[in-house]
Design a protein around this motif. Sequence first.
Motif, PDB file in Angstrom:
ATOM      1  N   SER A  14      -2.643  25.908  16.377  1.00 57.19           N
ATOM      2  CA  SER A  14      -2.495  24.510  16.783  1.00 57.19           C
ATOM      3  C   SER A  14      -1.287  23.891  16.093  1.00 57.19           C
ATOM      4  N   SER A  60      -5.862  16.599  18.756  1.00 53.62           N
ATOM      5  CA  SER A  60      -5.567  16.092  20.097  1.00 53.62           C
ATOM      6  C   SER A  60      -4.155  15.508  20.098  1.00 53.62           C
ATOM      7  N   SER A 105      -6.281  18.194  24.379  1.00 50.93           N
ATOM      8  CA  SER A 105      -7.194  18.666  23.339  1.00 50.93           C
ATOM      9  C   SER A 105      -7.249  20.177  23.345  1.00 50.93           C
ATOM     10  N   PRO A 106      -7.278  20.786  22.160  1.00 51.85           N
ATOM     11  CA  PRO A 106      -7.376  22.241  22.081  1.00 51.85           C
ATOM     12  C   PRO A 106      -8.655  22.746  22.737  1.00 51.85           C
ATOM     13  N   GLU A 107      -8.502  23.877  23.452  1.00 50.99           N
ATOM     14  CA  GLU A 107      -9.666  24.514  24.088  1.00 50.99           C
ATOM     15  C   GLU A 107     -10.031  25.815  23.414  1.00 50.99           C
ATOM     16  N   ALA A 112      -4.834  24.400  25.786  1.00 52.95           N
ATOM     17  CA  ALA A 112      -5.147  22.985  25.615  1.00 52.95           C
ATOM     18  C   ALA A 112      -5.475  22.394  26.985  1.00 52.95           C
ATOM     19  N   ARG A 113      -6.456  21.517  27.008  1.00 53.96           N
ATOM     20  CA  ARG A 113      -6.821  20.781  28.219  1.00 53.96           C
ATOM     21  C   ARG A 113      -5.994  19.506  28.224  1.00 53.96           C
ATOM     22  N   THR A 128      -5.413  16.757  35.669  1.00 49.73           N
ATOM     23  CA  THR A 128      -5.968  17.524  34.559  1.00 49.73           C
ATOM     24  C   THR A 128      -5.620  18.982  34.799  1.00 49.73           C
ATOM     25  N   THR A 130      -4.777  23.014  32.447  1.00 51.56           N
ATOM     26  CA  THR A 130      -4.764  23.755  31.201  1.00 51.56           C
ATOM     27  C   THR A 130      -3.339  24.204  30.912  1.00 51.56           C
ATOM     28  N   ARG A 132      -0.944  26.488  28.156  1.00 51.07           N
ATOM     29  CA  ARG A 132      -1.029  27.592  27.199  1.00 51.07           C
ATOM     30  C   ARG A 132      -0.052  27.322  26.057  1.00 51.07           C
TER      31      ARG A 132
END
Length: 179
Positions: A14, A60, A105-107, A112-113, A128, A130, A132
């Motif tokens: 992150s 986030s 936000s990290p998934e 991350a979403r 929305t 995803t 990488r």
Amino acid sequence: MTDTTDTNTASPASPATGHWRLDADRSSVRLRHRTMWGLVNVKGAFTRVEGDGEVRPDGSAHGNLAIDAASLDTGNRKRDTHLRGPEFFDVENHPRIVFTVTDASPEGSGAARVNGVLTIVGRSHPMTFTARLDEVAKDTVTLTAEVVIDRHDFGMAANPGGMMTGAATVSVAARFTRH
């Protein structure tokens, strides 16, 4: 901008807390769309892009990506002029395409979403997807994503000869440096 990252111990998966700025020279925004009744992929790139963001202590983030709509280059001057015109990007009245990240936000697993609002030709729609995290280092992070965009959502309904089919795919590689 004030740097608040001196005591951050972010994991390698992150980015560190603080302010980040897009490195336009190492970033790209590419577009591809089927035309000729689905037989040909038209490809292009937006050559001028800028952006920034902030990573919060909880991991986030929020920020924005702004694209100069007139910088679209498909390798065909006549087509580019048409795409910049009022039937499509209408760059005279709407010179920028903007994606505002309201929350990312990290998934886990290096993803991350991303939630935000995309504005093209003065019309805004929530999105929305995803992204990488392809590179995370102390002062750099690179995110990549492919997003499918329906041009009709933004009032771009022109379809000469019925040749354009489906939605466009936008591929983004956004490299940020910490400031």
